[in-house]
Design a protein around this motif. Structure first.
Motif, PDB file in Angstrom:
ATOM      1  N   SER A  75       0.848  -1.186   0.000  1.00  0.00           N
ATOM      2  CA  SER A  75       0.000   0.000   0.000  1.00  0.00           C
ATOM      3  C   SER A  75       0.887   1.241   0.000  1.00  0.00           C
ATOM      4  O   SER A  75       1.904   1.284   0.700  1.00  0.00           O
ATOM      5  CB  SER A  75      -0.900  -0.001   1.237  1.00  0.00           C
ATOM      6  OG  SER A  75      -1.532   1.256   1.380  1.00  0.00           O
ATOM      7  N   PRO A  76       0.554   2.250  -0.792  1.00  0.00           N
ATOM      8  CA  PRO A  76       1.347   3.492  -0.794  1.00  0.00           C
ATOM      9  C   PRO A  76       1.444   4.151   0.567  1.00  0.00           C
ATOM     10  O   PRO A  76       2.358   4.938   0.813  1.00  0.00           O
ATOM     11  CB  PRO A  76       0.597   4.384  -1.792  1.00  0.00           C
ATOM     12  CG  PRO A  76      -0.122   3.441  -2.688  1.00  0.00           C
ATOM     13  CD  PRO A  76      -0.519   2.293  -1.795  1.00  0.00           C
ATOM     14  N   THR A  77       0.490   3.858   1.464  1.00  0.00           N
ATOM     15  CA  THR A  77       0.582   4.412   2.809  1.00  0.00           C
ATOM     16  C   THR A  77       1.674   3.723   3.623  1.00  0.00           C
ATOM     17  O   THR A  77       2.092   4.235   4.659  1.00  0.00           O
ATOM     18  CB  THR A  77      -0.763   4.262   3.548  1.00  0.00           C
ATOM     19  OG1 THR A  77      -1.119   2.876   3.589  1.00  0.00           O
ATOM     20  CG2 THR A  77      -1.846   5.052   2.843  1.00  0.00           C
ATOM     21  N   VAL A  78       2.118   2.560   3.128  1.00  0.00           N
ATOM     22  CA  VAL A  78       3.194   1.825   3.794  1.00  0.00           C
ATOM     23  C   VAL A  78       4.530   2.104   3.104  1.00  0.00           C
ATOM     24  O   VAL A  78       5.530   2.373   3.756  1.00  0.00           O
ATOM     25  CB  VAL A  78       2.904   0.313   3.791  1.00  0.00           C
ATOM     26  CG1 VAL A  78       4.065  -0.461   4.425  1.00  0.00           C
ATOM     27  CG2 VAL A  78       1.603   0.028   4.531  1.00  0.00           C
ATOM     28  N   HIS A  79       4.536   2.021   1.772  1.00  0.00           N
ATOM     29  CA  HIS A  79       5.732   2.298   0.978  1.00  0.00           C
ATOM     30  C   HIS A  79       5.342   3.151  -0.224  1.00  0.00           C
ATOM     31  O   HIS A  79       4.699   2.655  -1.147  1.00  0.00           O
ATOM     32  CB  HIS A  79       6.395   1.012   0.488  1.00  0.00           C
ATOM     33  CG  HIS A  79       7.076   0.218   1.555  1.00  0.00           C
ATOM     34  ND1 HIS A  79       8.251   0.630   2.142  1.00  0.00           N
ATOM     35  CD2 HIS A  79       6.753  -0.955   2.133  1.00  0.00           C
ATOM     36  CE1 HIS A  79       8.625  -0.260   3.046  1.00  0.00           C
ATOM     37  NE2 HIS A  79       7.732  -1.233   3.064  1.00  0.00           N
ATOM     38  N   ALA A  80       5.731   4.404  -0.231  1.00  0.00           N
ATOM     39  CA  ALA A  80       5.517   5.242  -1.406  1.00  0.00           C
ATOM     40  C   ALA A  80       6.452   4.772  -2.518  1.00  0.00           C
ATOM     41  O   ALA A  80       7.539   4.252  -2.265  1.00  0.00           O
ATOM     42  CB  ALA A  80       5.790   6.706  -1.065  1.00  0.00           C
ATOM     43  N   GLN A  81       6.027   4.965  -3.774  1.00  0.00           N
ATOM     44  CA  GLN A  81       6.819   4.493  -4.902  1.00  0.00           C
ATOM     45  C   GLN A  81       7.853   5.544  -5.296  1.00  0.00           C
ATOM     46  O   GLN A  81       7.746   6.235  -6.306  1.00  0.00           O
ATOM     47  CB  GLN A  81       5.909   4.089  -6.057  1.00  0.00           C
ATOM     48  CG  GLN A  81       5.002   2.922  -5.684  1.00  0.00           C
ATOM     49  CD  GLN A  81       4.470   2.157  -6.869  1.00  0.00           C
ATOM     50  OE1 GLN A  81       4.642   2.531  -8.021  1.00  0.00           O
ATOM     51  NE2 GLN A  81       3.797   1.041  -6.595  1.00  0.00           N
ATOM     52  N   THR A  82       8.886   5.626  -4.493  1.00  0.00           N
ATOM     53  CA  THR A  82       9.994   6.548  -4.687  1.00  0.00           C
ATOM     54  C   THR A  82      11.097   5.886  -5.499  1.00  0.00           C
ATOM     55  O   THR A  82      11.045   4.685  -5.796  1.00  0.00           O
ATOM     56  CB  THR A  82      10.566   6.972  -3.332  1.00  0.00           C
ATOM     57  OG1 THR A  82      11.071   5.795  -2.673  1.00  0.00           O
ATOM     58  CG2 THR A  82       9.485   7.611  -2.445  1.00  0.00           C
TER      59      THR A  82
END
Length: 397
Positions: free
Chosen positions: A130-137
């Protein structure tokens, strides 16, 4: 009036509670929300083999498929070609899965290369956190690449181990990877790469949806879902399909027949929108955090890192093909509305300081999807580029 006031007050409290609940979900996702599964887990178990084969993106679309576990969920990887051939890691763009590069991959294999492709998290058959856990940086994608490399039975991490080819967002990812780990890279190939898009190309809608974050995430996701559903069903129908049995072979690659297969890329995009629960979330997170624009410092860092590595290599009189100095090839479509060819050429040449290792090629009459529609030209350019590089090394010896 008192009853109406009471009802309004209740509705207000209900709305406030709903808003608080949404906020809490954003800030404190449940453990079960941490990994969003791909259609490999949510759709394939309920389809017969014949139904799977009819999918826009069938699970056996490319050779050498494997699904590897990672902290980011299951990742779909493809690897095939001669074990001792030139190794090429290929990174696709923000929306289409790895089959967008299928024609190029098959042609490079026929040229004697070993290719490694994978679906980025949240695309194709790869799960995503989930982006709230790992942003796609950039760091997120670099870590993903290392998970993919480590999954191979072959070594992809020695000096000058592989060429990295990135398309669109994959180009921005490739630049950042090469800037951090130049010793691994033998050449950098960028096809309509992101990273240097000039700010004025982003309209107020893009800034509202992906930058300012003035809207709650659920509203942004719904808007992006509608946008992607519309574009996959209409505008992108103008894009071509990947037809490998019609792909002409380059002179350098012999006459081995291509593997017959056909992919409808717009349908594959539509399938992702409808079937991958993490696709829209990943698309939004990438637009917000991935190397889309403003990456000038990373391009400079990549150039300096590769130049320093090449200087050391020349001082050591390294002449073997396996340990040649890194070079850069940038290709762009003449009519690309996303990555403007002339702007990219101007900006990249300025940032790279007139590097002798840079070749910039504009494909006439092509759009942003030129790796799909003009795959023969792309493969011809890549193989000639590698051949020229090898010739230079032999001349130095």
């Amino acid at each position: 009036m008192n009853g109406l006031s009471s009802n309004l007050k209740s509705l207000g409290l209900l709305g406030a509670g709903f808003a608080v609940g949404l906020l809490a979900k954003e800030l404190y996702p449940r453990a079960s929300d941490a990994i969003i599964p791909s259609p490999r887990e949510t759709q394939l178990p309920y389809l017969s083999p014949s139904e799977q084969a009819r999918l826009p993106y069938p699970p056996d679309a490319l050779p050498g498929a494997r699904d590897i576990p990672s902290p980011y969920g299951s990742l779909r990887v493809y690897e095939w070609g001669p074990k001792h051939g030139r190794r090429v890691l290929m990174v696709h763009g923000i929306s289409t899965p790895s089959i967008a590069l299928a024609a190029i991959a098959h042609a490079l294999v026929r040229c004697g290369c070993r290719v490694l492709l994978f679906d980025l998290p949240g695309r194709g058959y790869s799960s995503t956190p989930s982006p709230t856990v790992h942003a796609q940086t950039s760091e997120f994608f670099i870590a993903t690449i290392f998970f993919v490399l480590a999954s191979s039975s072959l070594s992809w991490t020695g000096p000058n181990s592989f060429s990295i080819l990135g398309y669109s967002l994959g180009g921005g990812i490739a630049v950042n990877f090469a800037s951090c780990f130049p010793s691994l890279i033998s050449s950098v190939i960028l096809l309509a790469p992101s990273g240097l898009i000039r700010p004025y190309h982003f309209g107020w809608q893009s800034k509202l949806l992906h930058s300012a974050r003035l809207l709650p995430d659920w509203a942004v996701e719904q808007l992006v879902y509608w946008k992607l559903s519309s574009s996959s069903g209409q505008d992108q129908r103008q894009s071509g399909t990947v037809i490998e049995d019609e792909l002409p072979l380059t002179e350098q690659c012999g006459d081995e027949p291509a593997r017959g297969s056909k992919f409808d890329i717009p349908m594959a995009l539509e399938w992702q929108v409808q079937r991958h629960k993490g696709f829209v979330k990943s698309n939004i997170s990438s637009l917000r955090h991935a190397p889309i624009s403003g990456q000038h410092h990373q391009w400079i860092r990549m150039t300096n890192a590769l130049s320093n590595r090449d200087t050391k290599a020349n001082q050591q009189a390294i002449t073997s093909h396996a340990r040649q100095g890194a070079t850069m090839l940038i290709m762009c479509g003449e009519n690309d509305p996303v990555i403007i060819a002339k702007e990219l050429e101007t900006d990249s040449r300025e940032l790279l300081g007139g590097s002798k290792n840079l070749l910039f090629v504009i494909t006439p009459g092509a759009g942003h999807d030129f790796p799909i529609t003009h795959s023969k030209e792309v493969v011809d350019t890549i193989t000639k580029f590698w051949g020229h590089q090898s010739h230079q090394i032999e001349a130095r010896s």
